[in-house]
Scaffold this motif. Structure first.
Motif, mmCIF file in Angstrom:
data_model
loop_
_atom_site.group_PDB
_atom_site.id
_atom_site.type_symbol
_atom_site.label_atom_id
_atom_site.label_comp_id
_atom_site.label_asym_id
_atom_site.label_seq_id
_atom_site.Cartn_x
_atom_site.Cartn_y
_atom_site.Cartn_z
ATOM 1 N N VAL A 175 0.859 -1.274 -0.190
ATOM 2 C CA VAL A 175 0.141 -0.028 0.441
ATOM 3 C C VAL A 175 0.498 1.193 0.150
ATOM 4 O O VAL A 175 0.419 2.354 -1.106
ATOM 5 N N GLY A 176 2.336 1.101 0.842
ATOM 6 C CA GLY A 176 2.217 2.753 0.919
ATOM 7 C C GLY A 176 3.218 2.623 -0.166
ATOM 8 O O GLY A 176 3.351 3.845 -0.841
ATOM 9 N N ALA A 177 3.965 1.576 -1.255
ATOM 10 C CA ALA A 177 5.167 1.704 -2.143
ATOM 11 C C ALA A 177 3.821 2.530 -3.275
ATOM 12 O O ALA A 177 4.270 3.123 -4.425
ATOM 13 N N PHE A 178 2.839 1.828 -3.737
ATOM 14 C CA PHE A 178 2.017 2.253 -4.403
ATOM 15 C C PHE A 178 0.838 3.157 -4.066
ATOM 16 O O PHE A 178 1.506 4.625 -5.065
ATOM 17 N N ALA A 179 1.156 3.956 -3.088
ATOM 18 C CA ALA A 179 0.488 5.523 -2.684
ATOM 19 C C ALA A 179 1.382 6.481 -2.957
ATOM 20 O O ALA A 179 1.575 7.601 -3.401
ATOM 21 N N ILE A 180 3.125 5.997 -3.269
ATOM 22 C CA ILE A 180 3.693 6.761 -3.647
ATOM 23 C C ILE A 180 3.890 7.041 -4.536
ATOM 24 O O ILE A 180 4.379 8.220 -5.015
ATOM 25 N N SER A 181 4.257 5.838 -5.691
ATOM 26 C CA SER A 181 4.693 5.403 -6.689
ATOM 27 C C SER A 181 3.031 6.403 -7.746
ATOM 28 O O SER A 181 3.321 6.924 -8.837
ATOM 29 N N ASN A 182 1.799 6.467 -7.099
ATOM 30 C CA ASN A 182 0.954 7.244 -7.549
ATOM 31 C C ASN A 182 0.005 8.566 -7.157
ATOM 32 O O ASN A 182 -0.856 8.476 -7.473
ATOM 33 N N GLY A 183 1.344 9.421 -6.305
ATOM 34 C CA GLY A 183 0.445 10.615 -6.297
ATOM 35 C C GLY A 183 0.169 10.758 -4.978
ATOM 36 O O GLY A 183 -0.461 11.950 -4.848
ATOM 37 N N LEU A 184 -0.373 9.590 -4.095
ATOM 38 C CA LEU A 184 -0.562 9.726 -3.268
ATOM 39 C C LEU A 184 -0.375 10.152 -1.843
ATOM 40 O O LEU A 184 -1.068 10.658 -0.846
ATOM 41 N N VAL A 185 1.064 10.720 -1.866
ATOM 42 C CA VAL A 185 1.528 10.517 -0.319
ATOM 43 C C VAL A 185 2.244 12.371 -0.949
ATOM 44 O O VAL A 185 2.556 12.321 -2.144
ATOM 45 N N ALA A 187 4.822 15.069 -2.339
ATOM 46 C CA ALA A 187 6.164 15.339 -2.494
ATOM 47 C C ALA A 187 6.834 15.421 -1.529
ATOM 48 O O ALA A 187 7.675 14.651 -1.129
ATOM 49 N N ALA A 188 6.424 16.883 -0.964
ATOM 50 C CA ALA A 188 7.224 16.838 0.511
ATOM 51 C C ALA A 188 7.919 16.287 1.228
ATOM 52 O O ALA A 188 8.900 16.213 2.221
ATOM 53 N N ASN A 189 6.954 14.991 1.114
ATOM 54 C CA ASN A 189 7.716 13.793 2.394
ATOM 55 C C ASN A 189 7.933 12.676 2.057
ATOM 56 O O ASN A 189 8.043 12.317 2.510
ATOM 57 N N ILE A 190 8.188 13.142 0.622
ATOM 58 C CA ILE A 190 8.902 12.010 0.337
ATOM 59 C C ILE A 190 10.210 11.583 -0.003
ATOM 60 O O ILE A 190 11.069 12.382 -0.789
ATOM 61 N N PRO A 191 11.839 11.188 0.617
ATOM 62 C CA PRO A 191 12.990 11.420 0.288
ATOM 63 C C PRO A 191 13.560 10.849 -0.802
ATOM 64 O O PRO A 191 12.413 9.882 -1.405
ATOM 65 N N ALA A 192 14.157 11.301 -1.094
ATOM 66 C CA ALA A 192 15.109 10.763 -2.549
ATOM 67 C C ALA A 192 15.521 9.306 -1.894
ATOM 68 O O ALA A 192 15.630 8.759 -2.708
ATOM 69 N N ASN A 193 16.087 9.015 -0.668
ATOM 70 C CA ASN A 193 16.779 7.951 -0.732
ATOM 71 C C ASN A 193 16.867 8.060 1.188
ATOM 72 O O ASN A 193 16.547 8.669 2.047
ATOM 73 N N GLY A 194 16.603 6.560 1.380
ATOM 74 C CA GLY A 194 16.163 6.491 3.420
ATOM 75 C C GLY A 194 15.005 5.950 3.327
ATOM 76 O O GLY A 194 14.233 5.385 2.574
ATOM 77 N N LEU A 195 13.735 5.651 4.227
ATOM 78 C CA LEU A 195 13.126 5.415 4.420
ATOM 79 C C LEU A 195 11.531 6.324 4.446
ATOM 80 O O LEU A 195 11.988 7.379 4.567
ATOM 81 N N CYS A 196 11.151 6.360 3.572
ATOM 82 C CA CYS A 196 9.495 6.584 3.538
ATOM 83 C C CYS A 196 8.269 6.286 5.152
ATOM 84 O O CYS A 196 8.151 5.884 4.215
ATOM 85 N N THR A 197 7.974 7.959 5.105
ATOM 86 C CA THR A 197 7.211 7.035 6.276
ATOM 87 C C THR A 197 5.580 6.943 5.789
ATOM 88 O O THR A 197 4.954 8.496 5.814
ATOM 89 N N VAL A 198 4.737 6.188 5.347
ATOM 90 C CA VAL A 198 3.465 6.672 5.068
ATOM 91 C C VAL A 198 2.698 5.872 5.852
ATOM 92 O O VAL A 198 2.126 4.324 6.490
ATOM 93 N N ARG A 199 1.505 6.767 6.079
ATOM 94 C CA ARG A 199 0.377 6.360 6.966
ATOM 95 C C ARG A 199 -0.597 6.481 6.603
ATOM 96 O O ARG A 199 -0.973 6.721 6.129
ATOM 97 N N ILE A 200 -1.252 5.047 6.707
ATOM 98 C CA ILE A 200 -2.183 4.404 5.564
ATOM 99 C C ILE A 200 -3.715 4.276 6.860
ATOM 100 O O ILE A 200 -3.050 3.990 7.830
ATOM 101 N N TRP A 201 -4.451 4.906 6.531
ATOM 102 C CA TRP A 201 -6.191 5.206 6.747
ATOM 103 C C TRP A 201 -6.332 3.204 6.918
ATOM 104 O O TRP A 201 -7.128 3.691 4.761
ATOM 105 N N GLN A 202 -6.905 2.653 7.548
ATOM 106 C CA GLN A 202 -7.373 1.640 6.755
ATOM 107 C C GLN A 202 -8.796 1.202 6.922
ATOM 108 O O GLN A 202 -9.583 1.180 8.484
ATOM 109 N N LYS A 203 -9.490 1.736 5.893
ATOM 110 C CA LYS A 203 -10.778 2.146 6.141
ATOM 111 C C LYS A 203 -11.826 1.084 6.652
ATOM 112 O O LYS A 203 -13.234 0.572 6.979
ATOM 113 N N ASN A 204 -10.938 -0.458 6.251
ATOM 114 C CA ASN A 204 -12.353 -1.928 6.449
ATOM 115 C C ASN A 204 -12.572 -2.092 8.166
ATOM 116 O O ASN A 204 -13.404 -1.756 8.595
#
Length: 393
Positions: free
Chosen positions: A112-122, A124-141
């Motif tokens: 989910v995090g990878a898809f969100a980063i790659s598809n413009g859902l995160v 861009a200011a919060n996405i580092p070029a290198n290292g770890l990107c922290t993605v906060r996910i709301w699990q709707k189910n």
């Protein structure tokens, strides 16, 4: 020849996440009729996966004829404050015309995090070029927060690596996942108030059971009480119709005792939850890959059912339930692991081993889980468009 509706194209990405595979969609890429819950959305997902298929093969779709691979994910930029992406999971039945929206998929969470980063859902200011990107996910189910730590390299998601996950053939990049407050739903983590219950199952007897809502509602029983050792592989269970019927009966009566259904007949239309699993103290066995798992390498054995079949490894959400239950003294999971207090366990499953950590605390006589942590990996297998007949919904 009568006219037939042509196929339509829907942007989609086919991902492996953990030991599962699923088709990922952005919400606003779906046809308008499927952008809200309802029959049109379910019918599209069924057709994409190739269900319902009375042959049980999903030949005319992207499903691979197992619960681990008959899954769909819908993602959108989050409307929940403090989160990046809203994650909705659908477990698509293979042979029946329904999609179960009652729970999460922990394995696909890794993608989910990878898809969100790659598809413009995160942002861009919060996405580092290198290292770890922290993605906060709301699990709707289930209405819960999940945090994915996605590795980045030169501005793109890093998918390749040397992290090995039993149940997945090839190594990939490690994705650490934190499940915050993982108790499922709004009720108590132990819906009956007890860490061990007596579960009366007609035709089987009275079983000791731990009924827990953490990660996903799960019914744990002792392997020995139902005639197993905890070392079973898929063929030992999935080719035995009597065994499958017995385990489904346990699941149904456990669901009733947990308050998830009001009548036993409802269990047939709620296949994704709860899960039923059996536990045993550690012993050596040979995993489905041929890998030898030594008793000294694990804290306990766990086998779990998913959509009516023994899972080939372990569901991510069930792993959260295992970790949480192991952290609470007196549960069947905790006792199988030797009892006492513990912050993490390594358990043996049909494909090998997995480590999961969890923290739990007791307040005013009620147990709560604060966090569960595990590592998974994810990889794009294919991306582009999936086609469905225009009259499929």
């Amino acid at each position: 020849m009568p006219p037939f509706a042509p196929q339509i194209k829907i942007p989609a990405t086919y991902y492996r996440g953990g030991t599962s595979k699923g088709v990922f969609f952005k919400l606003d890429d779906l046809p308008a009729a499927a952008q809200t819950p309802g029959a049109a959305r379910d019918q599209i997902l069924l057709r994409v996966l190739g269900s319902p298929d009375p042959y049980g093969k999903q030949i005319d779709g992207l499903g691979n004829a197992s619960s681990s691979t008959s899954k769909a994910v819908i993602l959108a930029q989050s409307s929940t404050p403090g989160h990046d992406v809203d994650y909705l999971f659908g477990q698509v039945s293979i042979d029946k015309p329904f999609v179960d929206w009652s729970g999460n998929c922990g394995n696909l969470t890794a993608a989910v995090g990878a898809f969100a980063i790659s598809n413009g859902l995160v942002d861009a200011a919060n996405i580092p070029a290198n290292g770890l990107c922290t993605v906060r996910i709301w699990q709707k189910n289930i209405g819960k927060t999940i945090i994915a730590h996605v590795p980045m390299h030169n501005g793109a998601v890093q998918e390749t690596g040397d992290f090995e996950l039993d149940g997945v053939t090839f190594p990939a990049a490690e994705v650490a996942i934190e499940f915050l407050d993982p108790a499922d739903g709004d009720g108590d983590m132990f819906p009956t108030g007890a860490v061990v219950d007596d579960l009366d199952v007609p035709g089987i007897g009275c079983l000791k059971a731990t009924l827990i809502n953490s990660g996903i509602p799960t019914i744990f029983v002792n392997a020995a009480d139902i005639g197993y050792t905890g070392t079973e592989l898929q063929d030992d269970i999935n080719n035995d119709t009597a065994a499958l019927a017995k385990l489904e009966t346990i699941r149904a009566y456990g669901a009733l005792k947990m308050g998830l259904i009001q009548d036993i007949a409802e269990a047939a239309t709620r296949q994704h939850t709860p899960k039923v699993a059996w536990v045993a103290p550690p012993q050596g066995y040979t995993a489905s890959s041929g890998k030898a798992v030594a008793a000294a390498d694990i804290d306990l054995l766990v086998r779990a059912m998913s959509m009516g079949k023994l899972h080939h490894a372990m569901m991510g959400t069930a792993s959260v339930a295992i970790g949480t239950a192991a952290a609470i003294p007196g549960t069947l999971v905790n006792l199988a692991a030797g009892g006492g207090e513990r912050e993490a366990v390594r358990f043996g499953h049909p494909s090998g081993t997995l480590r999961v950590g969890a923290a739990a605390a007791q307040e005013n006589g009620r147990w709560t889980a604060t966090k569960a942590i595990m590592s998974r990996s994810a990889r794009v297998i294919m991306e582009g468009w999936v086609r469905v007949p225009g009259d499929a919904f």
